[in-house]
Design an enzyme around this catalytic site. Structure first.
Site, PDB file in Angstrom:
ATOM      1  N   HIS A  96      31.989   6.086 -23.048  1.00 27.66           N
ATOM      2  CA  HIS A  96      30.801   5.707 -22.273  1.00 27.66           C
ATOM      3  C   HIS A  96      29.676   5.481 -23.270  1.00 27.66           C
ATOM      4  O   HIS A  96      29.766   5.874 -24.426  1.00 27.66           O
ATOM      5  CB  HIS A  96      30.430   6.822 -21.286  1.00 27.66           C
ATOM      6  CG  HIS A  96      31.281   6.803 -20.054  1.00 27.66           C
ATOM      7  ND1 HIS A  96      30.770   6.562 -18.802  1.00 27.66           N
ATOM      8  CD2 HIS A  96      32.605   6.970 -19.889  1.00 27.66           C
ATOM      9  CE1 HIS A  96      31.757   6.579 -17.920  1.00 27.66           C
ATOM     10  NE2 HIS A  96      32.883   6.835 -18.556  1.00 27.66           N
ATOM     11  N   GLY A  97      28.602   4.855 -22.798  1.00 28.02           N
ATOM     12  CA  GLY A  97      27.501   4.574 -23.726  1.00 28.02           C
ATOM     13  C   GLY A  97      27.955   3.619 -24.802  1.00 28.02           C
ATOM     14  O   GLY A  97      27.689   3.795 -25.984  1.00 28.02           O
TER      15      GLY A  97
ATOM     16  N   ASP B 284      32.204   3.778 -11.133  1.00 28.77           N
ATOM     17  CA  ASP B 284      31.739   4.420 -12.370  1.00 28.77           C
ATOM     18  C   ASP B 284      30.912   5.654 -11.986  1.00 28.77           C
ATOM     19  O   ASP B 284      30.048   5.571 -11.108  1.00 28.77           O
ATOM     20  CB  ASP B 284      30.875   3.393 -13.125  1.00 28.77           C
ATOM     21  CG  ASP B 284      30.495   3.830 -14.526  1.00 28.77           C
ATOM     22  OD1 ASP B 284      31.233   4.639 -15.120  1.00 28.77           O
ATOM     23  OD2 ASP B 284      29.465   3.327 -15.036  1.00 28.77           O
ATOM     24  N   HIS B 285      31.153   6.778 -12.629  1.00 27.68           N
ATOM     25  CA  HIS B 285      30.374   8.006 -12.397  1.00 27.68           C
ATOM     26  C   HIS B 285      30.284   8.405 -10.924  1.00 27.68           C
ATOM     27  O   HIS B 285      29.188   8.702 -10.422  1.00 27.68           O
ATOM     28  CB  HIS B 285      28.958   7.878 -12.977  1.00 27.68           C
ATOM     29  CG  HIS B 285      28.940   7.839 -14.476  1.00 27.68           C
ATOM     30  ND1 HIS B 285      29.202   8.946 -15.258  1.00 27.68           N
ATOM     31  CD2 HIS B 285      28.709   6.806 -15.331  1.00 27.68           C
ATOM     32  CE1 HIS B 285      29.132   8.597 -16.541  1.00 27.68           C
ATOM     33  NE2 HIS B 285      28.857   7.312 -16.607  1.00 27.68           N
TER      34      HIS B 285
ATOM     35  N   THR C 111      24.126  -1.647 -20.811  1.00 30.59           N
ATOM     36  CA  THR C 111      22.697  -1.739 -21.156  1.00 30.59           C
ATOM     37  C   THR C 111      22.369  -2.995 -21.956  1.00 30.59           C
ATOM     38  O   THR C 111      21.420  -3.714 -21.641  1.00 30.59           O
ATOM     39  CB  THR C 111      22.277  -0.488 -21.958  1.00 30.59           C
ATOM     40  OG1 THR C 111      22.458   0.657 -21.123  1.00 30.59           O
ATOM     41  CG2 THR C 111      20.827  -0.555 -22.385  1.00 30.59           C
TER      42      THR C 111
HETATM   43  P1  13P Z   1      25.630   1.683 -22.037  1.00 26.97           P
HETATM   44  O1  13P Z   1      24.405   2.199 -21.335  1.00 26.97           O
HETATM   45  O2  13P Z   1      25.657   2.109 -23.469  1.00 26.97           O
HETATM   46  O3  13P Z   1      25.781   0.215 -21.897  1.00 26.97           O
HETATM   47  O4  13P Z   1      26.887   2.388 -21.352  1.00 26.97           O
HETATM   48  C1  13P Z   1      27.225   2.090 -20.034  1.00 26.97           C
HETATM   49  C2  13P Z   1      28.057   3.164 -19.449  1.00 26.97           C
HETATM   50  O5  13P Z   1      28.562   4.031 -20.141  1.00 26.97           O
HETATM   51  C3  13P Z   1      28.274   3.137 -17.995  1.00 26.97           C
HETATM   52  O6  13P Z   1      29.026   4.231 -17.557  1.00 26.97           O
END
Ligand code: 13P
Length: 284
Positions: free
Chosen positions: A209-210, A81-82, A234
């Site tokens: 994402h998010g 991821d990223h 999160t």
């Molecule tokens: P959240 O922080 O909203 O859970 O998203 C996680 C994320 O996008 C990891 O790349």
């Protein structure tokens, strides 16, 4: 069983669902996500982000996720991821990750495009899938962000068309109003961005994402518009923390760490079960 992102995106397209991408910086979070997916019989993406390297290296997290994936009863992709550099991507590929995200979304468009194209060339030559990002997204991990203008981060659909065509990515993360971390106010989502990017890219699988903290309805709408992978961490991690608070209250004479870890795993599994039912198109 271990698979790559391309295969899971094909499944998601065929079934009009989103596959959950869950970060696994601890054994407990990775196991919680996998147990939930197995209970529902749903495919899963276990992923690791460099931002979590202070807790666990990309290599060790990768080996744990790969071991879990090999034993899993559902298809599991092990994803970076990223990924923030070609070097990080190469470390993931050498470890055995079956998919990588290369995130140059903070760089100028042409640079993002040319660097991503090179990563795709490298990764595809060893059957590793690639996700990229277009349209940068803010972070609010500890609730420190007060105000932001989501429109300043939106993906430009016309840019996405050229980006997809010239890079050959397997999935594209786009910005349409979500934020990494916690939401202080109701998110301002623009679902039209998803629809337009999907139309402009000929139906490329799109990534949110998010993904923590939206309403059930927002998830369903995003999936109906073309989101095929949702990154969620999160709120799972916060659920794990709440599980430990509850365990502390239950064991006033003292809490063994293994009991705390089990309580966290159980709470995270419950949270992932709930969210996976939505991603998979089911009810509560
Ligand atoms: P959240 O922080 O909203 O859970 O998203 C996680 C994320 O996008 C990891 O790349």
């Amino acid at each position: 069983m271990l698979t790559n992102l391309k295969e899971l995106m094909r499944y998601a397209q065929e079934h009009s669902v989103a596959i959950g991408g869950f970060n696994g910086p601890t054994l407990e979070s990775a196991r919680a996500s996998l147990e939930a997916a197995q209970e529902l019989g749903m495919p899963l993406i276990l992923q690791h982000a460099p931002v979590h390297e202070p807790f666990i290296s990309l290599e060790l997290a990768g080996k744990i996720m790969l071991a879990l994936a090999e034993e899993a009863t559902v298809p599991v992709c092990v994803h970076l991821d990223h990924g923030d550099s070609a070097e990080t991507v190469m470390r993931a590929i050498r470890t055995g990750y079956t998919s990588v995200m290369y995130d140059a979304s903070g760089k100028p468009f042409e640079q993002n495009l040319s660097e991503t194209r090179e990563i795709v060339r490298l990764a595809h030559s060893v059957n590793v899938s690639v996700e990229a990002e277009l349209g940068n997204m803010p972070h609010n991990f500890r609730g420190e962000m007060t105000e932001y203008d989501p429109e300043a981060f939106y993906t430009v659909p016309q840019d996405a068309a050229r980006f997809a065509r010239e890079t050959g990515v397997d999935a594209l993360a786009i910005s349409f109003g979500t934020v990494h971390g916690v939401y202080k106010a109701k998110p301002k989502l623009n679902f039209d961005i998803i629809r337009q990017v999907r139309a402009q890219t000929g139906g490329l699988p799109l990534v949110m994402h998010g993904g923590s903290g939206l309403s059930d309805e927002d998830y369903r709408t995003a999936i109906a518009c073309g989101i095929r992978k949702i990154n969620y961490y999160t709120y799972e991690a916060l659920a794990g923390g709440r599980g430990i608070y509850d365990a502390v209250a239950q064991y006033p004479q003292g809490l063994y760490f293994h009991d705390a870890a089990m309580a966290a795993t159980k709470a995270m599994r419950e949270d992932v079960l709930r969210i996976l039912r939505i991603f998979g198109g089911g009810g509560q």
